[in-house]
Design an enzyme around this catalytic site. Structure first.
Site, PDB file in Angstrom:
ATOM      1  N   LYS A  91      -9.314  -7.086   9.287  1.00 33.22           N
ATOM      2  CA  LYS A  91      -8.615  -6.337   8.234  1.00 33.22           C
ATOM      3  C   LYS A  91      -8.980  -4.861   8.305  1.00 33.22           C
ATOM      4  O   LYS A  91     -10.135  -4.478   8.061  1.00 33.22           O
ATOM      5  CB  LYS A  91      -8.995  -6.895   6.868  1.00 33.22           C
ATOM      6  CG  LYS A  91      -8.193  -6.309   5.712  1.00 33.22           C
ATOM      7  CD  LYS A  91      -6.784  -6.853   5.694  1.00 33.22           C
ATOM      8  CE  LYS A  91      -6.050  -6.453   4.435  1.00 33.22           C
ATOM      9  NZ  LYS A  91      -4.681  -6.979   4.417  1.00 33.22           N
TER      10      LYS A  91
ATOM     11  N   LYS B 285       2.881 -11.175   4.813  1.00 33.70           N
ATOM     12  CA  LYS B 285       3.874 -11.245   3.745  1.00 33.70           C
ATOM     13  C   LYS B 285       4.720 -12.508   3.889  1.00 33.70           C
ATOM     14  O   LYS B 285       4.997 -13.200   2.892  1.00 33.70           O
ATOM     15  CB  LYS B 285       4.752  -9.995   3.762  1.00 33.70           C
ATOM     16  CG  LYS B 285       3.977  -8.703   3.605  1.00 33.70           C
ATOM     17  CD  LYS B 285       4.884  -7.496   3.604  1.00 33.70           C
ATOM     18  CE  LYS B 285       4.094  -6.205   3.739  1.00 33.70           C
ATOM     19  NZ  LYS B 285       2.973  -6.078   2.816  1.00 33.70           N
TER      20      LYS B 285
ATOM     21  N   LYS C 282      -3.962  -9.007   0.218  1.00 34.94           N
ATOM     22  CA  LYS C 282      -3.321  -8.827  -1.079  1.00 34.94           C
ATOM     23  C   LYS C 282      -2.156  -9.786  -1.280  1.00 34.94           C
ATOM     24  O   LYS C 282      -1.943 -10.312  -2.377  1.00 34.94           O
ATOM     25  CB  LYS C 282      -2.899  -7.365  -1.215  1.00 34.94           C
ATOM     26  CG  LYS C 282      -2.081  -7.023  -2.442  1.00 34.94           C
ATOM     27  CD  LYS C 282      -0.573  -7.021  -2.179  1.00 34.94           C
ATOM     28  CE  LYS C 282      -0.203  -6.035  -1.098  1.00 34.94           C
ATOM     29  NZ  LYS C 282       1.250  -6.124  -0.746  1.00 34.94           N
TER      30      LYS C 282
ATOM     31  N   GLY D 112       0.799  -1.217   0.000  1.00 33.56           N
ATOM     32  CA  GLY D 112       0.000   0.000   0.000  1.00 33.56           C
ATOM     33  C   GLY D 112       0.830   1.264   0.000  1.00 33.56           C
ATOM     34  O   GLY D 112       0.420   2.301  -0.524  1.00 33.56           O
ATOM     35  N   ASN D 113       2.051   1.185   0.570  1.00 31.84           N
ATOM     36  CA  ASN D 113       2.920   2.361   0.620  1.00 31.84           C
ATOM     37  C   ASN D 113       3.366   2.801  -0.775  1.00 31.84           C
ATOM     38  O   ASN D 113       3.804   3.935  -0.970  1.00 31.84           O
ATOM     39  CB  ASN D 113       4.152   2.073   1.479  1.00 31.84           C
ATOM     40  CG  ASN D 113       4.985   0.938   0.899  1.00 31.84           C
ATOM     41  OD1 ASN D 113       4.572  -0.218   0.957  1.00 31.84           O
ATOM     42  ND2 ASN D 113       6.134   1.251   0.355  1.00 31.84           N
TER      43      ASN D 113
END
Length: 308
Positions: free
Chosen positions: A122, A263, A205, A9-10
């Site tokens: 989330k 991740k 994601k 997202g960054n």
């Protein structure tokens, strides 16, 4: 190689940054400048986050009281198109004119019995004070949770089961297209009485990107984030960057569910299911990541955990 690059997202909107189209485009441009470096000679699939964008659209919808706000699956589809458009344009300005691009609205099936629906975790959208969050939760039926000293709305995050558009993604890759898909983890959908419909949820994601990479038989999964590697003892004087690890060993180290945990889980699942390599690292290091000299490489062939 066939590369799946999952943008954090960054890469689109930094924490605390104003949610403007201009800021988002600048960040997309910076991301595309890095991705363009590994485009020659490789097949590219780009996935991305969309949490802030979905949250903004939800807020804008709430401000219009003449109709009910659109559900999260529809907002997810809107953001896939919006972000895909920006990536296509900015990356297209950097690559040769003849390189084709395609953004695919990606429906992803989830299981109605997934336990995530009972415990929403989330976070989406902006942060609120405790008072504002509690008021909105009461008004809109939201679930909320702490985020530092603030609060955010939280929704269910079920596991991805199936990517419906996987065949057209493969067809596009075979024709040399750069494909942007599975944005925000894809559009959450499920079957009910034999009919497919959208779901008020957000799929992780990174887990969706791992499934995407697996089903595309990708050679490498790159999970791009804002740190250069996965670390042990993060934030302590003893912190060390992990250069390479076996999935089993990496999972034993334990990582926070709200940051590096998903991740690591995604990288481990891809490596374990395919025998290929997943790398967690900084988008700024993507050339070195593809060459195998940066980031945390997760591989079933790793015999020891190596540190930098």
């Amino acid at each position: 190689m066939r590369l799946v690059i999952a943008l954090g997202g960054n890469a689109l909107l930094r924490r605390g940054q104003a949610m403007t189209a201009e800021n988002q485009r600048v960040n997309v441009r910076v991301a595309c400048e890095q991705i363009a470096k590994v485009a020659p000679g490789n097949e590219l699939v780009i996935a991305h986050g969309n949490g802030p964008q979905v949250g903004l659209l939800a807020l804008q919808g709430n401000a219009y009281d003449a109709a009910n706000p659109y559900p999260l699956d529809v907002l997810g589809a809107e953001t896939e198109g919006m972000i895909g458009y920006m990536i296509e344009q900015e990356l297209g300005n950097l690559l040769p004119f003849e390189v084709p691009f395609a953004t695919i609205l990606t429906q992803v099936e989830v299981d109605s019995a997934d336990p995530a629906f009972k415990t929403p975790t989330k976070p989406i959208g902006p942060v609120y004070s405790k008072e504002d969050a509690e008021r909105l939760a009461a008004e809109k039926g939201w679930s909320i949770a702490p985020d530092g000293d603030k609060f955010r709305r939280v929704v269910a995050s079920p596991r991805p089961q199936r990517i419906f558009e996987i065949r057209p993604v493969k067809w596009l890759l075979e024709k040399g297209s750069v494909v942007i898909c599975a944005g925000g983890g894809g559009i959450p959908t499920m079957y009910e009485n034999g009919k497919l419909h959208g779901v008020e949820a957000v799929i992780d994601k990174d887990l969706c990107s791992a499934l995407l990479a697996e089903q595309l038989s990708s050679d490498l999964l790159v999970i791009a984030t804002d740190v250069d590697a996965t670390y042990i003892d993060w934030g302590k004087p003893t912190q060390k960057a992990i250069a390479e690890a076996h999935p089993d060993e990496l999972e034993r180290l334990g990582f926070a569910a709200g940051s590096m945990g998903p991740k690591v889980q995604a990288a481990c699942e891809f490596a374990r299911n395919t025998g290929k390599v997943a790398v967690i690292g900084s988008l700024a290091d993507i050339e070195a990541i593809v060459k195998g000299t940066a980031g945390t490489r997760v591989s079933t062939s790793a015999t020891t955990t190596q540190y930098r």
